[in-house]
Design a protein around this motif. Structure first.
Motif, short mmCIF file in Angstrom:
data_model
loop_
_atom_site.label_atom_id
_atom_site.label_comp_id
_atom_site.label_asym_id
_atom_site.label_seq_id
_atom_site.Cartn_x
_atom_site.Cartn_y
_atom_site.Cartn_z
N VAL A 1 34.87 29.26 40.20
CA VAL A 1 35.72 28.42 41.04
C VAL A 1 35.37 26.95 40.87
CG1 VAL A 1 36.07 27.74 43.48
CG2 VAL A 1 36.39 30.11 42.77
N GLY A 2 36.41 26.12 40.86
CA GLY A 2 36.25 24.67 40.90
C GLY A 2 36.83 24.14 42.20
N ILE A 3 36.14 23.16 42.77
CA ILE A 3 36.55 22.55 44.04
C ILE A 3 36.52 21.03 43.88
CG2 ILE A 3 36.03 22.27 46.50
CD1 ILE A 3 36.84 25.10 45.86
N VAL A 4 37.55 20.36 44.39
CA VAL A 4 37.56 18.90 44.46
C VAL A 4 37.58 18.50 45.92
CG1 VAL A 4 38.72 16.77 43.78
CG2 VAL A 4 38.87 18.78 42.30
N LEU A 5 36.59 17.73 46.33
CA LEU A 5 36.51 17.21 47.70
C LEU A 5 36.81 15.73 47.70
CD1 LEU A 5 33.16 18.90 48.85
CD2 LEU A 5 35.48 19.79 49.11
N ILE A 6 37.40 15.27 48.80
CA ILE A 6 37.69 13.85 48.94
C ILE A 6 37.21 13.40 50.31
CG2 ILE A 6 40.04 14.21 49.84
CD1 ILE A 6 40.88 11.77 48.14
N ASP A 7 36.73 12.18 50.41
CA ASP A 7 36.32 11.61 51.69
C ASP A 7 37.49 11.76 52.65
OD1 ASP A 7 35.48 10.14 53.81
OD2 ASP A 7 34.85 8.40 52.66
N LYS A 8 37.25 12.40 53.80
CA LYS A 8 38.37 12.83 54.64
C LYS A 8 39.15 11.67 55.26
CE LYS A 8 36.22 13.49 59.17
NZ LYS A 8 36.07 14.46 60.29
N LYS A 9 38.58 10.43 55.25
CA LYS A 9 39.34 9.29 55.78
C LYS A 9 40.44 8.86 54.83
CE LYS A 9 36.24 5.79 53.79
NZ LYS A 9 35.24 4.75 54.07
N THR A 10 40.39 9.37 53.58
CA THR A 10 41.43 9.05 52.60
C THR A 10 42.51 10.12 52.65
OG1 THR A 10 39.72 8.11 51.22
CG2 THR A 10 41.83 8.52 50.17
N THR A 11 43.75 9.72 52.48
CA THR A 11 44.86 10.66 52.51
C THR A 11 44.72 11.67 51.38
OG1 THR A 11 46.29 8.97 53.42
CG2 THR A 11 47.36 10.91 52.48
N SER A 12 44.77 12.93 51.69
CA SER A 12 44.67 13.95 50.65
C SER A 12 46.02 14.14 49.97
CB SER A 12 44.19 15.27 51.26
OG SER A 12 45.04 15.65 52.30
N PRO A 13 46.05 14.81 48.84
CA PRO A 13 47.30 14.95 48.08
C PRO A 13 48.44 15.53 48.90
CG PRO A 13 45.44 15.66 46.77
CD PRO A 13 44.91 15.40 48.15
N ASN B 1 40.71 22.95 34.14
CA ASN B 1 41.68 21.88 34.36
C ASN B 1 41.13 20.83 35.31
OD1 ASN B 1 43.82 22.57 32.64
ND2 ASN B 1 44.68 24.02 34.11
N ILE B 2 40.36 21.27 36.31
CA ILE B 2 39.70 20.32 37.21
C ILE B 2 38.71 19.46 36.44
CG2 ILE B 2 38.00 20.17 39.07
CD1 ILE B 2 39.45 22.60 40.37
N LEU B 3 37.89 20.08 35.60
CA LEU B 3 36.95 19.31 34.80
C LEU B 3 37.67 18.27 33.96
CD1 LEU B 3 34.04 18.91 33.61
CD2 LEU B 3 34.66 20.62 31.89
N ILE C 1 35.78 8.55 47.95
CA ILE C 1 34.67 9.25 47.32
C ILE C 1 35.19 10.62 46.92
CG2 ILE C 1 32.38 10.27 47.60
CD1 ILE C 1 31.75 8.06 49.60
N ILE C 2 35.06 10.95 45.65
CA ILE C 2 35.50 12.24 45.13
C ILE C 2 34.27 13.03 44.69
CG2 ILE C 2 36.90 13.43 43.40
CD1 ILE C 2 38.62 11.77 45.22
N VAL C 3 34.19 14.27 45.08
CA VAL C 3 33.10 15.15 44.64
C VAL C 3 33.72 16.41 44.02
CG1 VAL C 3 31.21 16.64 45.38
CG2 VAL C 3 31.40 14.32 46.29
N VAL C 4 33.20 16.80 42.87
CA VAL C 4 33.68 17.99 42.16
C VAL C 4 32.54 19.00 42.07
CG1 VAL C 4 34.60 18.88 39.99
CG2 VAL C 4 35.33 16.64 40.83
#
Length: 643
Positions: free
Chosen positions: A583-595, A387-389, A527-530
């Motif tokens: 496992v799948g992981i989604v990372l976001i640049d921490k200065k951006t508000t996370s979900p 689902n992440i993919l 910036i999003i990293v998967v």
């Protein structure tokens, strides 16, 4: 008038320049396939229906769908569960009434959920008026309707018996030609013999189907998914009155009645098919339907080259005549399995992305009513991963009902099997062909029949694991497939990088792949990293060794429920990210508000909770709509002035 023209030209150019940056409603959209028979039964007959779908629209809003595509709801003898249509303008009675459908449309508009219908042009039911009149030699318009279909008197055989005019095989086994003794002729059916092929070289047939589209557009539908596109045309009859045979494929050599025995060079992917798609796009854009974009999706299990032509007529890499907005991309669905490694996934992703024509949007499909469910195909522990993919690649996504909670295929016995593709085989082999296992009823809660129906028996059996896998349970759990799905949808709707960002994707090794979504030259963008770990080994990854320009730290936005090292909200160093198996992981640049925290229902009920709004502010939506309408108005004025 001549003095007005230059002013209008300036206005049009200025407005179009701004509006090109405004997304149309379907762009970057999340579509959800509803199989009506299995979604929700409202009247206790064991079969899902339209009122049931309407009842569940708040759930669909809660997972932020853009639109729902309904598998066929039209009047049908149900030999192929709706893909054999006996009246293109009537609702199948067991699904409800036209009033029920109009109520669904109205409720969809209230919730801003678009409704997409299945359009099945290749064939109709043998019970359709057209075919019945074609069979009736005493009907005054017998010949007219006979010409709606493809007939041939066949080749002479032994003892005066006629043989089919070619070796063509039906998708559902056996000859694609059926003999009608009264007419002393064969008719073509590429699917069941109860599904005669329509003759699209007859302009009257084309106009009949165009009018079907217009009928539903006038009802207010937002588009169509076109079924079985490659089969719409077949090669022409030769001068000798017969057809070219198709060559052996080299597959299914022990089963000469199976469709896979032949390479379908004469019955698929004919050049006229693409022109037909472009004509249907013109119907969508007729002045009567102006003011709101209507979309076309296209289903075709064919080559990448052929599928890309569904987008439109392409010259020098650009679309010069529009076709369908969303030609389903089946590369991942057709070419990847549980054993596929990272290189296989990346190759299939890039084969699509790198060949897109200018201005086209990518789309991604991992499941539908004809293929194994994600959790079965790739194994249940990878549900989040896939689902992440699906939700983090660029463009449009299509989710099959139940994938958001990790539904699996269900064993259906030979006695309970109803799929015509399976029942035409044998007790020993039917499981290889049956599509029933991926079509079983939705699992809403832990009550009788998983909350799908109050009937004593449902049309297909309920999954035995429904008390452990259902919507209500996952709504209450601290970590669940459903909550991860909602977080992914929040991210898709609210992160500019997820919509507009580029894609940098690389294999770390054969087991782990990583990719980055970011907007070049915009230092303020997300910036999003998967990270996707496809195998059974825990890995510690230095993301900086594989992806460009990453921050030192990032925040976990989404993590598989099986993740043992990382959880949502955790901060990680990009130089050492530890990821456990499957496992799948989604990372976001921490200065951006996370979900935002995942949606929590007010009670154990799986009915009453409305969606938490996560789309753009209403002011922005109204502004976008204003500018789209303004552009169209100015274009109309301009066209009148020009004339």
């Amino acid at each position: 008038m001549a003095k007005v023209l230059p002013i209008l030209l300036i206005v049009v150019c200025a407005i179009v320049g701004k509006v090109t940056a405004v997304d149309d409603w379907w762009e970057y959209g999340h579509f959800y396939q509803v199989y009506p028979r299995s979604f929700q039964d409202s009247d206790g007959d064991g079969i899902g229906d339209i009122k049931g779908i309407t009842m569940r629209l708040p759930f669909l809003k809660s997972i932020n769908v853009t639109g729902i595509w309904l598998s066929p709801i039209f009047k049908s003898p149900m030999k192929d569960f709706g893909y054999d249509i006996s009246d293109f303008r009537e609702i199948q009675p067991e699904y409800g009434t036209m009033e029920d459908f109009e109520e669904l449309l109205a409720r969809g508009r209230e919730l801003d959920i678009k409704i997409i219908l299945d359009f099945v042009p290749n064939h109709c039911s043998d019970q359709h008026e057209w075919f019945q009149r074609a069979l009736n030699k005493s009907d005054p318009e017998h010949q007219k309707y006979k010409n709606y279909f493809i007939w041939n008197e066949g080749k002479p055989g032994r003892d005066g018996k006629k043989l089919p005019p070619s070796n063509w095989l039906s998708i559902f086994r056996g000859s694609a030609w059926e003999w009608v003794d009264d007419l002393q002729a064969f008719y073509l059916h590429q699917f069941l013999e109860e599904q005669p092929d329509l003759n699209f070289r007859n302009s009257k047939v084309v106009e009949e189907l165009n009018e079907v589209l217009r009928f539903w557009l006038r009802k207010g539908v937002d588009g169509f998914r076109i079924d079985a596109v490659p089969f719409i045309f077949e090669s022409k009859e030769k001068a000798d009155g017969y057809y070219d045979d198709e060559p052996r494929s080299g597959e299914c050599n022990d089963d000469p009645l199976a469709s896979c025995y032949l390479n379908h060079t004469e019955t698929k992917d004919q050049d006229e098919t693409y022109d037909m798609l472009y004509q249907w796009r013109r119907v969508m854009e007729e002045p009567e339907f102006d003011g709101h974009t209507r979309i076309l999706m296209a289903e075709g299990y064919t080559s990448v080259v052929n599928t890309l032509r569904y987008y439109g007529r392409i010259e020098n890499g650009e679309i010069v005549e529009n076709g369908t907005q969303i030609p389903f991309n089946f590369l991942l669905l057709s070419n990847t399995w549980m054993s596929t490694g990272t290189y296989g996934f990346i190759q299939n992703i890039l084969d699509w992305v790198n060949n897109l024509p200018e201005g086209a949007q990518a789309n991604w499909v991992l499941g539908n009513h004809d293929n194994k469910r994600i959790a079965t195909r790739y194994k249940p522990s990878r549900t989040d991963l896939f689902n992440i993919l699906l939700k983090t690649l660029p463009g449009v996504t299509v989710t099959y009902y139940g994938e958001e909670i990790g539904m699996t295929n269900v064993f259906v016995s030979w006695e309970d099997t109803v799929d015509p593709q399976a029942i035409r085989t044998s007790r020993e082999s039917y499981e290889w062909f049956s599509r029933d296992p991926e079509r079983t009823p939705y699992q809403w809660n832990s009550s009788t029949n998983a909350g799908f129906s109050s009937a004593n028996k449902t049309w297909l059996p309920i999954a035995p694991n429904y008390t452990e896998c259902n919507f209500a349970l996952q709504s209450r759990q601290e970590r669940s497939f459903l909550k991860n799905f909602r977080d992914l949808m929040f991210l898709r709707n609210n992160s500019p990088a997820m919509k507009y960002g580029g894609l940098q994707i690389v294999p770390v090794d054969t087991e782990v792949m990583v990719y980055k979504r970011s907007i070049a030259k915009d230092p303020n963008a997300d910036i999003i990293v998967v990270i996707l770990n496809l195998e059974g080994n825990t890995k510690t990854i230095d993301l900086n060794a594989h992806l460009d320009a990453l921050p030192k730290e990032m925040t976990v936005a989404v993590a598989s429920i099986h993740s043992e090292e990382l959880v949502k909200g955790q901060t990680v160093y990009t130089s050492a990210v530890k990821v456990t198996p499957d496992v799948g992981i989604v990372l976001i640049d921490k200065k951006t508000t996370s979900p935002k925290p995942s949606f929590k229902p007010d009670s154990d009920s799986d009915h009453e909770t409305e969606a938490e709004p996560v789309s753009a502010p209403s002011f922005v939506n109204r502004t976008k709509k204003f500018f789209r309408n303004l552009v169209k108005t100015v274009k109309k004025i301009f066209s009148k002035v020009w004339l």
